[in-house]
Design a protein around this motif. Structure first.
Motif, PDB file in Angstrom:
ATOM      1  N   ALA A   1     -14.614  -3.949  10.939  1.00  0.00           N
ATOM      2  CA  ALA A   1     -13.296  -3.987  11.610  1.00  0.00           C
ATOM      3  C   ALA A   1     -12.512  -5.257  11.284  1.00  0.00           C
ATOM      4  CB  ALA A   1     -13.483  -3.862  13.118  1.00  0.00           C
ATOM      5  N   LEU A   2     -11.289  -5.064  10.834  1.00  0.00           N
ATOM      6  CA  LEU A   2     -10.413  -6.190  10.493  1.00  0.00           C
ATOM      7  C   LEU A   2      -9.000  -5.937  11.003  1.00  0.00           C
ATOM      8  CD1 LEU A   2     -11.428  -6.859   6.761  1.00  0.00           C
ATOM      9  CD2 LEU A   2     -11.984  -8.292   8.734  1.00  0.00           C
ATOM     10  N   ILE A   3      -8.302  -7.034  11.295  1.00  0.00           N
ATOM     11  CA  ILE A   3      -6.878  -6.961  11.651  1.00  0.00           C
ATOM     12  C   ILE A   3      -6.184  -7.922  10.689  1.00  0.00           C
ATOM     13  CG2 ILE A   3      -5.175  -7.323  13.491  1.00  0.00           C
ATOM     14  CD1 ILE A   3      -7.732  -7.158  15.407  1.00  0.00           C
TER      15      ILE A   3
ATOM     16  N   ARG B   1       0.840  -1.202   0.000  1.00  0.00           N
ATOM     17  CA  ARG B   1       0.000   0.000   0.000  1.00  0.00           C
ATOM     18  C   ARG B   1       0.876   1.253   0.000  1.00  0.00           C
ATOM     19  NH1 ARG B   1      -5.575  -1.468   3.112  1.00  0.00           N
ATOM     20  NH2 ARG B   1      -6.750  -1.332   1.186  1.00  0.00           N
ATOM     21  N   ILE B   2       1.573   1.442  -1.121  1.00  0.00           N
ATOM     22  CA  ILE B   2       2.413   2.620  -1.281  1.00  0.00           C
ATOM     23  C   ILE B   2       1.788   3.477  -2.386  1.00  0.00           C
ATOM     24  CG2 ILE B   2       4.540   1.513  -0.484  1.00  0.00           C
ATOM     25  CD1 ILE B   2       5.294   1.054  -3.429  1.00  0.00           C
ATOM     26  N   SER B   3       2.161   4.760  -2.422  1.00  0.00           N
ATOM     27  CA  SER B   3       1.444   5.651  -3.354  1.00  0.00           C
ATOM     28  C   SER B   3       1.518   5.177  -4.805  1.00  0.00           C
ATOM     29  CB  SER B   3       1.888   7.108  -3.235  1.00  0.00           C
ATOM     30  OG  SER B   3       3.017   7.223  -2.482  1.00  0.00           O
TER      31      SER B   3
ATOM     32  N   ALA C   1     -11.541 -11.600  12.618  1.00  0.00           N
ATOM     33  CA  ALA C   1     -12.105 -10.263  12.888  1.00  0.00           C
ATOM     34  C   ALA C   1     -12.357 -10.092  14.384  1.00  0.00           C
ATOM     35  CB  ALA C   1     -13.406 -10.123  12.113  1.00  0.00           C
ATOM     36  N   PRO C   2     -12.091  -8.901  14.945  1.00  0.00           N
ATOM     37  CA  PRO C   2     -12.363  -8.712  16.375  1.00  0.00           C
ATOM     38  C   PRO C   2     -13.873  -8.738  16.657  1.00  0.00           C
ATOM     39  CG  PRO C   2     -11.728  -6.615  15.357  1.00  0.00           C
ATOM     40  CD  PRO C   2     -11.554  -7.680  14.308  1.00  0.00           C
ATOM     41  N   LYS C   3     -14.248  -9.381  17.770  1.00  0.00           N
ATOM     42  CA  LYS C   3     -15.674  -9.439  18.143  1.00  0.00           C
ATOM     43  C   LYS C   3     -16.020  -8.130  18.857  1.00  0.00           C
ATOM     44  CE  LYS C   3     -17.566 -13.390  16.920  1.00  0.00           C
ATOM     45  NZ  LYS C   3     -17.093 -13.304  15.557  1.00  0.00           N
TER      46      LYS C   3
HETATM   47  P1  NAD Z   1      -8.960  -2.982   7.263  1.00  0.00           P
HETATM   48  O1  NAD Z   1      -9.944  -3.527   6.278  1.00  0.00           O
HETATM   49  O2  NAD Z   1      -7.763  -3.777   7.589  1.00  0.00           O
HETATM   50  O3  NAD Z   1      -9.730  -2.689   8.648  1.00  0.00           O
HETATM   51  C1  NAD Z   1     -10.886  -1.884   8.671  1.00  0.00           C
HETATM   52  C2  NAD Z   1     -10.817  -0.951   9.851  1.00  0.00           C
HETATM   53  O4  NAD Z   1     -11.078  -1.675  11.066  1.00  0.00           O
HETATM   54  C3  NAD Z   1      -9.461  -0.258  10.058  1.00  0.00           C
HETATM   55  O5  NAD Z   1      -9.660   1.146  10.023  1.00  0.00           O
HETATM   56  C4  NAD Z   1      -9.029  -0.748  11.441  1.00  0.00           C
HETATM   57  O6  NAD Z   1      -8.303   0.252  12.143  1.00  0.00           O
HETATM   58  C5  NAD Z   1     -10.356  -1.043  12.095  1.00  0.00           C
HETATM   59  N1  NAD Z   1     -10.275  -1.890  13.291  1.00  0.00           N
HETATM   60  C6  NAD Z   1      -9.497  -2.967  13.508  1.00  0.00           C
HETATM   61  N2  NAD Z   1      -9.697  -3.461  14.750  1.00  0.00           N
HETATM   62  C7  NAD Z   1     -10.654  -2.690  15.330  1.00  0.00           C
HETATM   63  C8  NAD Z   1     -11.298  -2.711  16.594  1.00  0.00           C
HETATM   64  N3  NAD Z   1     -10.988  -3.612  17.521  1.00  0.00           N
HETATM   65  N4  NAD Z   1     -12.215  -1.757  16.857  1.00  0.00           N
HETATM   66  C9  NAD Z   1     -12.531  -0.826  15.921  1.00  0.00           C
HETATM   67  N5  NAD Z   1     -11.962  -0.760  14.700  1.00  0.00           N
HETATM   68  C10 NAD Z   1     -11.035  -1.676  14.412  1.00  0.00           C
HETATM   69  O7  NAD Z   1      -8.530  -1.511   6.821  1.00  0.00           O
HETATM   70  P2  NAD Z   1      -8.354  -0.901   5.365  1.00  0.00           P
HETATM   71  O8  NAD Z   1      -9.643  -0.378   4.881  1.00  0.00           O
HETATM   72  O9  NAD Z   1      -7.648  -1.892   4.523  1.00  0.00           O
HETATM   73  O10 NAD Z   1      -7.404   0.328   5.676  1.00  0.00           O
HETATM   74  C11 NAD Z   1      -6.271   0.157   6.495  1.00  0.00           C
HETATM   75  C12 NAD Z   1      -5.307   1.317   6.367  1.00  0.00           C
HETATM   76  O11 NAD Z   1      -4.711   1.335   5.084  1.00  0.00           O
HETATM   77  C13 NAD Z   1      -5.903   2.681   6.555  1.00  0.00           C
HETATM   78  O12 NAD Z   1      -4.965   3.429   7.296  1.00  0.00           O
HETATM   79  C14 NAD Z   1      -6.005   3.220   5.172  1.00  0.00           C
HETATM   80  O13 NAD Z   1      -6.006   4.628   5.146  1.00  0.00           O
HETATM   81  C15 NAD Z   1      -4.751   2.653   4.592  1.00  0.00           C
HETATM   82  N6  NAD Z   1      -4.782   2.595   3.139  1.00  0.00           N
HETATM   83  C16 NAD Z   1      -3.684   3.043   2.449  1.00  0.00           C
HETATM   84  C17 NAD Z   1      -3.677   3.004   1.056  1.00  0.00           C
HETATM   85  C18 NAD Z   1      -2.489   3.472   0.279  1.00  0.00           C
HETATM   86  O14 NAD Z   1      -1.691   4.217   0.755  1.00  0.00           O
HETATM   87  N7  NAD Z   1      -2.328   3.013  -0.960  1.00  0.00           N
HETATM   88  C19 NAD Z   1      -4.762   2.513   0.384  1.00  0.00           C
HETATM   89  C20 NAD Z   1      -5.855   2.054   1.105  1.00  0.00           C
HETATM   90  C21 NAD Z   1      -5.842   2.096   2.494  1.00  0.00           C
END
Ligand code: NAD
Length: 402
Positions: free
Chosen positions: A260-262, A122-124, A267-269
């Motif tokens: 919410a995902l990690i 996920r780089i520009s 996925a966190p409950k």
């Molecule tokens: P994701 O799908 O991994 O997760 C969705 C969201 O769930 C995230 O915002 C995360 O912080 C949140 N989350 C995780 N555990 C949680 C909890 N216990 N309680 C509440 N929220 C929780 O996220 P994503 O949509 O893939 O985006 C992740 C990051 O990547 C963001 O910072 C986004 O801005 C960044 N991003 C960067 C680029 C890029 O530079 N090319 C592109 C897309 C996204």
């Protein structure tokens, strides 16, 4: 001249990895493009449009892929189809690299170079190739639209001669790409929107969309974002505080969208059964994390569960429910990735195997898994399988999503 093949997807997948627009651009690059007849129909891309774009329509998947240097798909194709590809040809798709490790091994053994677009750094420079973002954005939109359609009340406040209809309250949990679009969509529909996340960077983004941010903002919260911009797994103490805050908030919400995902973890409950029971009948929960085990306790993949009048929607593949946009954007992501692999002067394949984006997404080459993390997981699966034969152990890879 390079050849690009596009077979049809399975019955469950309405999207396609090539649009007439991207077909035209690939043909202009000098590529021979072969598309299986009817493969684009579920995205309303007809054979005729592909022909006008300069592609050839072929009658079978085997014909589409047999001479191709690059095969473009949405999901993992069958091992048989991958085996029928030219030796060493490239398969570029959303290969779901963290699941079904054995299936992945089988694809790898075919000798094809496998690229998992989900692993794009996920780089520009790679933003235009970011399939997670292009698809999650549409999922966030569709989650709200589905919730609004199922909700038996209106979302915006309406002041009428017969009285006032109150605005619905929408709570978005997890404010990544999908969550941000869910907030924007719910706001456009006139709802009162609140949102939560564990990453502090999100706070301003939520406010800029006209929603209110709520979260447990302690010391741990300040450190919750990894260098890659993702969330960390939070401590049990944080989870308790978060659950108390959420419990208090959720009981007054009409619609909850959870995203919410990690990375690499279940996925966190976030929504317990007791929280669901505290909601008013008629309330809706859309759980976008359901493919990874779900954020809501009662959510079931592919189902709508009703509990005490609250509906928990666990529909799978929401981007596939807006296939025209999802396919168009996904096809552009693939085009942006493929374009630099073609020599502009000669039209020949010229892959820079040292490029960060190529290395980041390449998971198998010459018959072996080359991505260390995936190799470790698939190795674990193979071991577990041989144990399973003798000792009835699970064949599930370590750390895989449920
Ligand atoms: P994701 O799908 O991994 O997760 C969705 C969201 O769930 C995230 O915002 C995360 O912080 C949140 N989350 C995780 N555990 C949680 C909890 N216990 N309680 C509440 N929220 C929780 O996220 P994503 O949509 O893939 O985006 C992740 C990051 O990547 C963001 O910072 C986004 O801005 C960044 N991003 C960067 C680029 C890029 O530079 N090319 C592109 C897309 C996204």
């Amino acid at each position: 001249m390079i050849a690009i093949g596009v077979p049809a997807e399975s019955a469950e997948e309405p999207r396609i990895g090539l649009s007439p627009e991207t077909a035209k651009k690939l043909v202009k690059l000098g590529a021979k493009v072969r598309v299986r007849s009817g493969a684009g129909l579920r995205s309303h891309f007809s054979d005729e449009e592909y022909k006008v774009a300069g592609a050839d329509i072929v009658v079978s998947d085997a014909d589409a892929v047999k001479d191709a240097d690059i095969v473009l798909t949405v999901r993992r194709p069958s091992p048989a189809l991958v085996k029928s590809m030219k030796q060493g040809a490239m398969l570029i798709a959303m290969l779901d690299p963290y699941s079904d490790a054995e299936g992945l091994q089988a694809l790898a053994k075919s000798g094809a170079a496998l690229f998992a677009m989900e692993l794009m750094p996920r780089i520009s420079r790679a933003q235009s190739m970011d399939v997670l973002s292009s698809q999650a954005n549409l999922a966030g939109y569709k989650a709200v639209v589905d919730a609004a359609a199922a909700f038996e009340r209106a979302l915006p406040m309406m002041m009428t001669a017969a009285g006032t209809v109150p605005a619905a309250r929408v709570f978005v949990m997890g404010v990544g790409v999908a969550g941000l679009q869910a907030i924007a969509t719910a706001r456009r529909l006139g709802a009162i929107v609140t949102a939560t996340d564990v990453r502090p960077a999100v706070k301003e983004q939520v406010a800029s969309l006209g929603a209110k941010f709520i979260a447990v903002e302690d010391e741990e919260f300040k450190q919750a974002e990894t260098a890659a911009g993702y969330a960390k797994e939070m401590s049990d103490e944080y989870k308790k505080k978060q659950a108390a805050l959420v419990a208090d908030h959720v009981k007054n919400q009409d619609i909850v969208i959870t995203t919410a995902l990690i990375p690499g973890r279940p996925a966190p409950k976030l929504i317990s059964k007791a929280m669901i029971e505290s909601m008013r009948p008629g309330s809706i929960i859309v759980d976008l994390a359901v493919e990874r085990g779900g954020n809501a306790e009662l959510a079931k993949a592919g189902e709508v569960v009703e509990h005490n009048g609250v509906r928990i929607m666990g529909k799978l593949n929401l981007p596939g429910a807006v296939p025209v946009n999802a396919s168009s954007l996904y096809a552009r992501n693939l085009l942006a990735f493929v374009e630099p692999m073609v020599d502009k002067k000669t039209g020949a394949l010229a892959v820079n195997w040292d490029d960060e984006l190529v290395k980041g997404t390449l998971i198998a080459k010459d018959g072996a898994i080359v991505n260390a993390m995936i190799a470790e997981r698939s190795g674990a699966a193979v071991e577990a399988k041989s144990d399973a034969d003798g000792n009835a152990k699970s064949a599930k890879p370590k750390g895989s999503a449920p």
